[in-house]
Design a protein around this motif. Structure first.
Motif, PDB file in Angstrom:
ATOM      1  N   LEU A  80       2.898   1.884  30.620  1.00  0.00           N
ATOM      2  CA  LEU A  80       1.878   1.627  31.651  1.00  0.00           C
ATOM      3  C   LEU A  80       0.505   1.515  30.989  1.00  0.00           C
ATOM      4  O   LEU A  80      -0.001   2.491  30.437  1.00  0.00           O
ATOM      5  CB  LEU A  80       1.877   2.780  32.666  1.00  0.00           C
ATOM      6  N   PRO A  81      -0.111   0.334  31.034  1.00  0.00           N
ATOM      7  CA  PRO A  81      -1.430   0.186  30.418  1.00  0.00           C
ATOM      8  C   PRO A  81      -2.501   0.941  31.210  1.00  0.00           C
ATOM      9  O   PRO A  81      -2.320   1.204  32.407  1.00  0.00           O
ATOM     10  CB  PRO A  81      -1.703  -1.322  30.493  1.00  0.00           C
ATOM     11  N   ASP A  82      -3.611   1.242  30.553  1.00  0.00           N
ATOM     12  CA  ASP A  82      -4.772   1.766  31.276  1.00  0.00           C
ATOM     13  C   ASP A  82      -5.234   0.702  32.263  1.00  0.00           C
ATOM     14  O   ASP A  82      -5.018  -0.480  32.048  1.00  0.00           O
ATOM     15  CB  ASP A  82      -5.909   2.071  30.293  1.00  0.00           C
ATOM     16  N   GLY A  83      -5.856   1.153  33.324  1.00  0.00           N
ATOM     17  CA  GLY A  83      -6.425   0.191  34.269  1.00  0.00           C
ATOM     18  C   GLY A  83      -5.465  -0.257  35.349  1.00  0.00           C
ATOM     19  O   GLY A  83      -5.758  -1.203  36.083  1.00  0.00           O
ATOM     20  N   ALA A  84      -4.311   0.411  35.442  1.00  0.00           N
ATOM     21  CA  ALA A  84      -3.366   0.050  36.508  1.00  0.00           C
ATOM     22  C   ALA A  84      -4.025   0.251  37.866  1.00  0.00           C
ATOM     23  O   ALA A  84      -4.780   1.205  38.070  1.00  0.00           O
ATOM     24  CB  ALA A  84      -2.119   0.920  36.412  1.00  0.00           C
ATOM     25  N   GLN A  85      -3.725  -0.657  38.784  1.00  0.00           N
ATOM     26  CA  GLN A  85      -4.250  -0.535  40.140  1.00  0.00           C
ATOM     27  C   GLN A  85      -3.096  -0.643  41.136  1.00  0.00           C
ATOM     28  O   GLN A  85      -2.035  -1.177  40.813  1.00  0.00           O
ATOM     29  CB  GLN A  85      -5.280  -1.640  40.403  1.00  0.00           C
ATOM     30  N   ALA A  86      -3.361  -0.164  42.340  1.00  0.00           N
ATOM     31  CA  ALA A  86      -2.283  -0.131  43.337  1.00  0.00           C
ATOM     32  C   ALA A  86      -1.840  -1.532  43.743  1.00  0.00           C
ATOM     33  O   ALA A  86      -0.684  -1.736  44.096  1.00  0.00           O
ATOM     34  CB  ALA A  86      -2.724   0.653  44.558  1.00  0.00           C
ATOM     35  N   HIS A  87      -2.752  -2.498  43.683  1.00  0.00           N
ATOM     36  CA  HIS A  87      -2.369  -3.837  44.146  1.00  0.00           C
ATOM     37  C   HIS A  87      -1.583  -4.625  43.094  1.00  0.00           C
ATOM     38  O   HIS A  87      -0.978  -5.649  43.411  1.00  0.00           O
ATOM     39  CB  HIS A  87      -3.601  -4.634  44.590  1.00  0.00           C
ATOM     40  N   ILE A 143      -1.392  10.427  39.040  1.00  0.00           N
ATOM     41  CA  ILE A 143      -2.640  11.007  39.547  1.00  0.00           C
ATOM     42  C   ILE A 143      -3.472  11.535  38.386  1.00  0.00           C
ATOM     43  O   ILE A 143      -4.687  11.323  38.304  1.00  0.00           O
ATOM     44  CB  ILE A 143      -2.338  12.110  40.586  1.00  0.00           C
ATOM     45  N   ASN A 144      -2.788  12.189  37.460  1.00  0.00           N
ATOM     46  CA  ASN A 144      -3.460  12.762  36.310  1.00  0.00           C
ATOM     47  C   ASN A 144      -4.131  11.671  35.480  1.00  0.00           C
ATOM     48  O   ASN A 144      -5.248  11.827  34.995  1.00  0.00           O
ATOM     49  CB  ASN A 144      -2.394  13.510  35.481  1.00  0.00           C
ATOM     50  N   ARG A 145      -3.451  10.556  35.350  1.00  0.00           N
ATOM     51  CA  ARG A 145      -3.957   9.504  34.464  1.00  0.00           C
ATOM     52  C   ARG A 145      -4.927   8.545  35.153  1.00  0.00           C
ATOM     53  O   ARG A 145      -5.882   8.061  34.547  1.00  0.00           O
ATOM     54  CB  ARG A 145      -2.762   8.719  33.938  1.00  0.00           C
ATOM     55  N   LEU A 146      -4.686   8.269  36.450  1.00  0.00           N
ATOM     56  CA  LEU A 146      -5.445   7.204  37.121  1.00  0.00           C
ATOM     57  C   LEU A 146      -6.364   7.727  38.217  1.00  0.00           C
ATOM     58  O   LEU A 146      -7.103   6.957  38.825  1.00  0.00           O
ATOM     59  CB  LEU A 146      -4.474   6.180  37.726  1.00  0.00           C
ATOM     60  N   GLY A 147      -6.305   9.025  38.462  1.00  0.00           N
ATOM     61  CA  GLY A 147      -7.116   9.605  39.538  1.00  0.00           C
ATOM     62  C   GLY A 147      -6.340   9.633  40.846  1.00  0.00           C
ATOM     63  O   GLY A 147      -5.330   8.944  40.996  1.00  0.00           O
TER      64      GLY A 147
END
Ligand code: PEP
Length: 249
Positions: free
Chosen positions: A149-156, A191-195
């Motif tokens: 999973l790259p940084d910057g993943a978003q829900a959309h 949650i830990n990684r992406l808020g």
């Protein structure tokens, strides 16, 4: 509220005639309910997009290359997939991790390509039977997630699918408690990684021998937001009751 998603992976099955299933399925979906995506083999993508035009079904691919273009005979780029009108791509399916020796870093790079082309990546993780038997599942999944999973993943643009390898195509399914434990752990990692906001909004799918008769039980898990379905997605008659069970959950 997280969006619910039922994704069908046709793998290397089907020809143009199989696309008739999309109209049958589409007619049963109604105006709202879970998001539905079908991932047919690459040669069918363009026709599948058109076959699904008057339905709520979105179309996805089963893999993309990690480079944007070049001398990669037989491969397809994320941009080519998006160009067909498809909206999703599965990356890191265990069958590709196995037969194509894909590593977490490859899947990470493929996901970045998917995002850059406007596709939603369905990133697959899952443990081998031996890891399951040795109670290593949570560690294996955490490692795969960290690498894939790259940084910057978003829900959309991101969906995570937990697919125990030993459950794919075998008729075996983890207990509901086991599914809950893995999905809760993935949720905590996100949650830990992406808020809080993004980590809570990314849909988590369970995959591995989901059928009409076990879907209801699997969807009882709070952090199961849908399913990635192989065999039972080939026929509308099997996939529709799974989607209906998800809608009721
Ligand atoms: C899959 O291919 O991702 C899968 C879960 O297959 P099946 O539903 O047939 O086990």
């Amino acid at each position: 509220m997280r969006r619910k998603l039922a994704a069908g992976n046709w793998k290397m099955n089907g020809t143009a005639a199989s696309l008739a299933e999309l109209a049958v399925l589409g007619a049963q979906l109604g105006d709202d309910g879970p998001d539905v995506v079908i991932c047919p083999p690459a040669p069918l993508l363009f026709r599948a997009v058109h076959a699904a035009e008057d339905t709520r079904i979105a179309i996805g691919a089963q893999d993309c290359h990690m480079q944007p273009k070049g001398a990669f005979t037989g491969d397809i780029s994320a941009q080519m997939i998006a160009d067909t009108g498809a909206q999703y791509v599965i990356v890191g399916h265990s069958e590709r991790r196995d037969t194509h020796k894909e590593r977490n870093a490859d899947i990470n790079a493929k996901t970045l390509m998917a995002w850059a082309s406007g596709l939603t990546a369905i990133i697959c993780v899952g443990e081998e039977l031996s890891d399951h038997e040795q109670n290593n599942t949570l560690d294996i999944i955490a490692g795969q997630l960290a690498g894939s999973l790259p940084d910057g993943a978003q829900a959309h643009n991101t969906v995570i699918a937990y697919e125990p390898i030993w459950a794919i195509g075998t008729g075996k399914v983890p207990t509901l408690e086991e599914i809950i434990a893995v999905h809760d752990s993935i949720r905590a990692t996100l949650i830990n990684r992406l808020g809080d906001e993004t980590g809570n909004a990314i849909p988590l799918l369970y995959g591995g021998s989901v059928k009409p008769d076990n879907a209801e039980t699997i969807f009882k898990a709070e952090n199961v937001d849908g399913a990635l379905v192989g065999g039972a997605s080939l026929k509308a008659a099997d996939f529709a009751p799974i989607i209906a069970a998800l809608a009721r959950s």
